[in-house]
Design a protein around this motif. Sequence first.
Motif, short mmCIF file in Angstrom:
data_model
loop_
_atom_site.label_atom_id
_atom_site.label_comp_id
_atom_site.label_asym_id
_atom_site.label_seq_id
_atom_site.Cartn_x
_atom_site.Cartn_y
_atom_site.Cartn_z
N THR A 199 0.89 -1.31 0.01
CA THR A 199 -0.12 0.03 -0.09
C THR A 199 1.03 1.34 0.10
N GLU A 250 1.04 4.41 -2.80
CA GLU A 250 0.81 5.67 -2.56
C GLU A 250 1.97 6.73 -2.88
N SER A 266 3.56 6.48 -7.55
CA SER A 266 2.69 6.32 -8.79
C SER A 266 3.35 6.91 -9.93
#
Length: 263
Positions: A119, A123, A126
């Motif tokens: 995760t 975040e 990208s």
Amino acid sequence: MKTTREIALGRVTGGYQYLSDQDDPNCRHVVKVDWQNRVPRAVVKQDLLYTLGSAISIFSPSRNNAVARLEHLLAHSEDPGALGAGSTPSTPRQQHDDVVDDPESKPNVAEVAADQITTRIGEEFSGHGFAHLVAELLRAEGFEVDEAPPGADGGIDITAGRGLLGLESPKLIVQVKTGQIGSEVVAQLNGLVSTHGADYGLLATWTGLSKPARDAVKHQRFRVKVWDSTDVIDALQRNYERLPEDIRARVPLQRVWMLRDES
């Protein structure tokens, strides 16, 4: 799926059957399933992963709009989150219904940690940032790396090679994709490897390959390698101390030793 860290999604198409001729006694009680999609764990948000990790094999999820999100995952290979994609907030009864199984009471700590790292990377890195992370991981692995700037790159995001000038084998052409990769990308990379005189092609993908792309890679297994989210995390953990300080600051990790569960 333990080997690929993917989640398989399908629909039950038939009732219960008992297979008396099945050698493995654990595989005799079955229902027919039409497996329709496979998605990497990286596209599923943490709360839904907890629910899918239930300690019970068969259960009915209700928290955080799990059913609507699973339908969306099946159709679109992405998790819209608790309040996205046509889902509706859970009612108090849904949130506290004792008939519905709770998320797992004894989570796999290593798997939870891997999901949290996944995760954070999603975040923090990208778009072109993911290509930069892959480039730094290759540098940490001992390659001389040349990164293409953001924008049109002709299908080549990174070139890498061994030796002082990066001209020694293995020489790599790298394509980096945050979206799912189709078979046409595999074909393009294979052509670029030949055109540029490289040894291998590397596909770095955060959300996995389509089935046609997986089949294409199988036919090019000695020419094209895939780094999925699991491989990226493995490379990050393997080379963590050799990564630049800014990368380590964006993904702060600590090593923890604990007793192995031998049950």
